[in-house]
Scaffold this active site. Sequence first.
Site, PDB file in Angstrom:
ATOM      1  N   CYS A  54       9.189  29.622 -25.492  1.00 17.85           N
ATOM      2  CA  CYS A  54       8.452  30.068 -26.688  1.00 17.85           C
ATOM      3  C   CYS A  54       9.187  31.140 -27.484  1.00 17.85           C
ATOM      4  O   CYS A  54       8.986  31.259 -28.686  1.00 17.85           O
ATOM      5  CB  CYS A  54       7.082  30.587 -26.282  1.00 17.85           C
ATOM      6  SG  CYS A  54       6.136  29.373 -25.371  1.00 17.85           S
ATOM      7  N   HIS A  94       4.101  34.065 -32.576  1.00 16.81           N
ATOM      8  CA  HIS A  94       4.218  32.785 -31.866  1.00 16.81           C
ATOM      9  C   HIS A  94       2.824  32.188 -31.707  1.00 16.81           C
ATOM     10  O   HIS A  94       1.857  32.900 -31.421  1.00 16.81           O
ATOM     11  CB  HIS A  94       4.867  32.999 -30.498  1.00 16.81           C
ATOM     12  CG  HIS A  94       4.760  31.792 -29.622  1.00 16.81           C
ATOM     13  ND1 HIS A  94       5.226  30.561 -30.012  1.00 16.81           N
ATOM     14  CD2 HIS A  94       4.224  31.622 -28.385  1.00 16.81           C
ATOM     15  CE1 HIS A  94       4.986  29.685 -29.056  1.00 16.81           C
ATOM     16  NE2 HIS A  94       4.371  30.304 -28.057  1.00 16.81           N
ATOM     17  N   ASN A  97       0.539  24.281 -29.887  1.00 14.54           N
ATOM     18  CA  ASN A  97       1.678  25.137 -29.547  1.00 14.54           C
ATOM     19  C   ASN A  97       2.954  24.295 -29.605  1.00 14.54           C
ATOM     20  O   ASN A  97       3.168  23.421 -28.774  1.00 14.54           O
ATOM     21  CB  ASN A  97       1.462  25.710 -28.135  1.00 14.54           C
ATOM     22  CG  ASN A  97       2.567  26.669 -27.712  1.00 14.54           C
ATOM     23  OD1 ASN A  97       3.610  26.756 -28.366  1.00 14.54           O
ATOM     24  ND2 ASN A  97       2.347  27.374 -26.617  1.00 14.54           N
TER      25      ASN A  97
HETATM   26  N1  ACO Z   1     -10.938  20.757 -21.162  1.00 15.30           N
HETATM   27  C1  ACO Z   1     -12.049  20.997 -20.446  1.00 15.30           C
HETATM   28  N2  ACO Z   1     -12.064  21.807 -19.391  1.00 15.30           N
HETATM   29  C2  ACO Z   1     -10.909  22.374 -19.033  1.00 15.30           C
HETATM   30  C3  ACO Z   1      -9.711  22.164 -19.715  1.00 15.30           C
HETATM   31  C4  ACO Z   1      -9.750  21.304 -20.828  1.00 15.30           C
HETATM   32  N3  ACO Z   1      -8.663  21.048 -21.589  1.00 15.30           N
HETATM   33  N4  ACO Z   1      -8.720  22.875 -19.130  1.00 15.30           N
HETATM   34  C5  ACO Z   1      -9.286  23.512 -18.102  1.00 15.30           C
HETATM   35  N5  ACO Z   1     -10.603  23.224 -18.027  1.00 15.30           N
HETATM   36  C6  ACO Z   1     -11.569  23.718 -17.084  1.00 15.30           C
HETATM   37  C7  ACO Z   1     -10.951  24.052 -15.748  1.00 15.30           C
HETATM   38  O1  ACO Z   1     -10.848  22.905 -14.935  1.00 15.30           O
HETATM   39  C8  ACO Z   1     -11.955  25.042 -15.216  1.00 15.30           C
HETATM   40  O2  ACO Z   1     -13.062  24.350 -14.715  1.00 15.30           O
HETATM   41  P1  ACO Z   1     -13.859  24.894 -13.393  1.00 15.30           P
HETATM   42  O3  ACO Z   1     -14.380  26.246 -13.776  1.00 15.30           O
HETATM   43  O4  ACO Z   1     -14.899  23.848 -13.203  1.00 15.30           O
HETATM   44  O5  ACO Z   1     -12.825  24.949 -12.308  1.00 15.30           O
HETATM   45  C9  ACO Z   1     -12.420  25.798 -16.453  1.00 15.30           C
HETATM   46  O6  ACO Z   1     -12.107  24.942 -17.571  1.00 15.30           O
HETATM   47  C10 ACO Z   1     -11.729  27.126 -16.636  1.00 15.30           C
HETATM   48  O7  ACO Z   1     -10.338  26.930 -16.441  1.00 15.30           O
HETATM   49  P2  ACO Z   1      -9.320  28.085 -16.676  1.00 15.30           P
HETATM   50  O8  ACO Z   1      -7.931  27.587 -16.481  1.00 15.30           O
HETATM   51  O9  ACO Z   1      -9.748  29.280 -15.877  1.00 15.30           O
HETATM   52  O10 ACO Z   1      -9.570  28.329 -18.212  1.00 15.30           O
HETATM   53  P3  ACO Z   1      -9.321  29.613 -19.072  1.00 15.30           P
HETATM   54  O11 ACO Z   1     -10.620  30.134 -19.536  1.00 15.30           O
HETATM   55  O12 ACO Z   1      -8.362  30.551 -18.428  1.00 15.30           O
HETATM   56  O13 ACO Z   1      -8.600  28.984 -20.329  1.00 15.30           O
HETATM   57  C11 ACO Z   1      -6.399  28.727 -21.245  1.00 15.30           C
HETATM   58  C12 ACO Z   1      -7.363  28.280 -20.160  1.00 15.30           C
HETATM   59  C13 ACO Z   1      -6.951  28.323 -22.603  1.00 15.30           C
HETATM   60  C14 ACO Z   1      -5.069  28.042 -21.033  1.00 15.30           C
HETATM   61  C15 ACO Z   1      -6.287  30.260 -21.156  1.00 15.30           C
HETATM   62  O14 ACO Z   1      -5.995  30.671 -19.844  1.00 15.30           O
HETATM   63  C16 ACO Z   1      -5.257  30.770 -22.060  1.00 15.30           C
HETATM   64  O15 ACO Z   1      -5.467  30.841 -23.239  1.00 15.30           O
HETATM   65  N6  ACO Z   1      -4.096  31.201 -21.513  1.00 15.30           N
HETATM   66  C17 ACO Z   1      -2.976  31.609 -22.291  1.00 15.30           C
HETATM   67  C18 ACO Z   1      -1.871  30.738 -21.966  1.00 15.30           C
HETATM   68  C19 ACO Z   1      -1.338  29.999 -23.136  1.00 15.30           C
HETATM   69  O16 ACO Z   1      -1.790  30.062 -24.239  1.00 15.30           O
HETATM   70  N7  ACO Z   1      -0.306  29.274 -22.834  1.00 15.30           N
HETATM   71  C20 ACO Z   1       0.360  28.527 -23.825  1.00 15.30           C
HETATM   72  C21 ACO Z   1       1.724  28.266 -23.407  1.00 15.30           C
HETATM   73  S1  ACO Z   1       2.592  29.712 -23.056  1.00 15.30           S
HETATM   74  C22 ACO Z   1       3.076  30.333 -24.434  1.00 15.30           C
HETATM   75  O17 ACO Z   1       3.363  29.654 -25.369  1.00 15.30           O
HETATM   76  C23 ACO Z   1       3.008  31.772 -24.479  1.00 15.30           C
END
Ligand code: ACO
Length: 343
Positions: free
Chosen positions: A121, A270, A300
């Site tokens: 990224c 980003h 992204n």
């Molecule tokens: N659709 C539906 N449900 C989903 C999805 C989806 N696409 N993805 C995960 N879930 C579910 C999981 O299975 C989990 O279910 P459970 O509670 O029954 O086990 C629940 O949603 C919560 O999952 P988490 O992974 O804990 O979700 P979180 O609230 O942390 O959100 C996310 C995930 C959006 C990725 C968040 O952690 C985030 O924004 N992280 C930042 C990372 C990022 O943006 N990375 C991008 C690439 S890196 C970069 O470019 C910097």
Amino acid sequence: MRNAFISGVGGHVPPRVVTNDDLVADYGVETSDEWIQKRTGIQSRRFAEAGVGNADLALPAAQKAIAQAGIKAADLDMIVYATLSPDHCFPGSGVLLAEKLGLCEGAGASFTPAMDIRNQCSGFVYGLGTASSMVKSGACEHVLVVGSEVHSAALDLSGRGRTVSSLFGDGAGAAVVSATDEDRGIQYWKCGADGRYAHVLAQKIWDISKRPFIPQDGDGNGIVAPEMMFANMDGRTVFRHAVERMCFAVISACTASGITGDDVDLYLFHQANMRINQYVAKQLGVPEHKLIHNIDRYGNTTAATIPLLMAEAVETGRLKPGMTVACVAFGSGFTWGSALVRW
Ligand code: ACO
């Protein structure tokens, strides 16, 4: 004094729009528009058709940037190519782009050097810094910096991979960094890395320390298990570090340049997640009118997010000569970087 300024920018995304609902309906991803929009701000992304490679996507972006710079491809002294989804393991996509730009044959073949940067990224900001240094040192007059990704080919669209696969899209952006004696251009850049978190967001494919480096069946065919084949991410850890590092990178850039955040006219963050960027903006007190986004439309696009923002901002008149622009990125590695540019 010799400075390095951005003389041209260009962006290109594949035509196919994939909405969150399309992910469910066409690809069978177990997700929903509501889940994705609420957590990431993404409404749609672009997917390249089969047969379109990384350098194919970069070519139109590079051509637009070269045209806007008012030069010919053969005037480039170097290509710096940032991607995490190269066409092949090796050689890098930079040489493929050089060939597509016509730099490798005919009477005017320049055989321009091309190198790939593997910084995910933050790859474009690393590339901008490299180009700036090459130009300011006098080694180059014009350097093409590319950020290009074809994520769609390598997304795990099963229930197992939905957290990652909902986030990413395809796209390419490019900028030409050129020499000038005017008081403008890339005023400051700084990058960082913390390899303690290398495992937090990674797509390994193989382990070169193993023999064989990719497991094989009895006929010698490679077998790559899903956890090696697709990207794995601890999203919450990424989120926490992204916010901290991006805030610190902006503050350091402003402090080192003797300006405050108020002096910045446009912030190019980003585009990993709208929530990360809203959080960073809130922490820094950045008003909404100084931010632009494309994550809602493109998802992204990793190394391409910032040059795509630049290209759109120039095209729409949002970015004008004289403005001060702050670029900030964070991603896998962990790696991060910031650059202050007087446009
Ligand atoms: N659709 C539906 N449900 C989903 C999805 C989806 N696409 N993805 C995960 N879930 C579910 C999981 O299975 C989990 O279910 P459970 O509670 O029954 O086990 C629940 O949603 C919560 O999952 P988490 O992974 O804990 O979700 P979180 O609230 O942390 O959100 C996310 C995930 C959006 C990725 C968040 O952690 C985030 O924004 N992280 C930042 C990372 C990022 O943006 N990375 C991008 C690439 S890196 C970069 O470019 C910097």
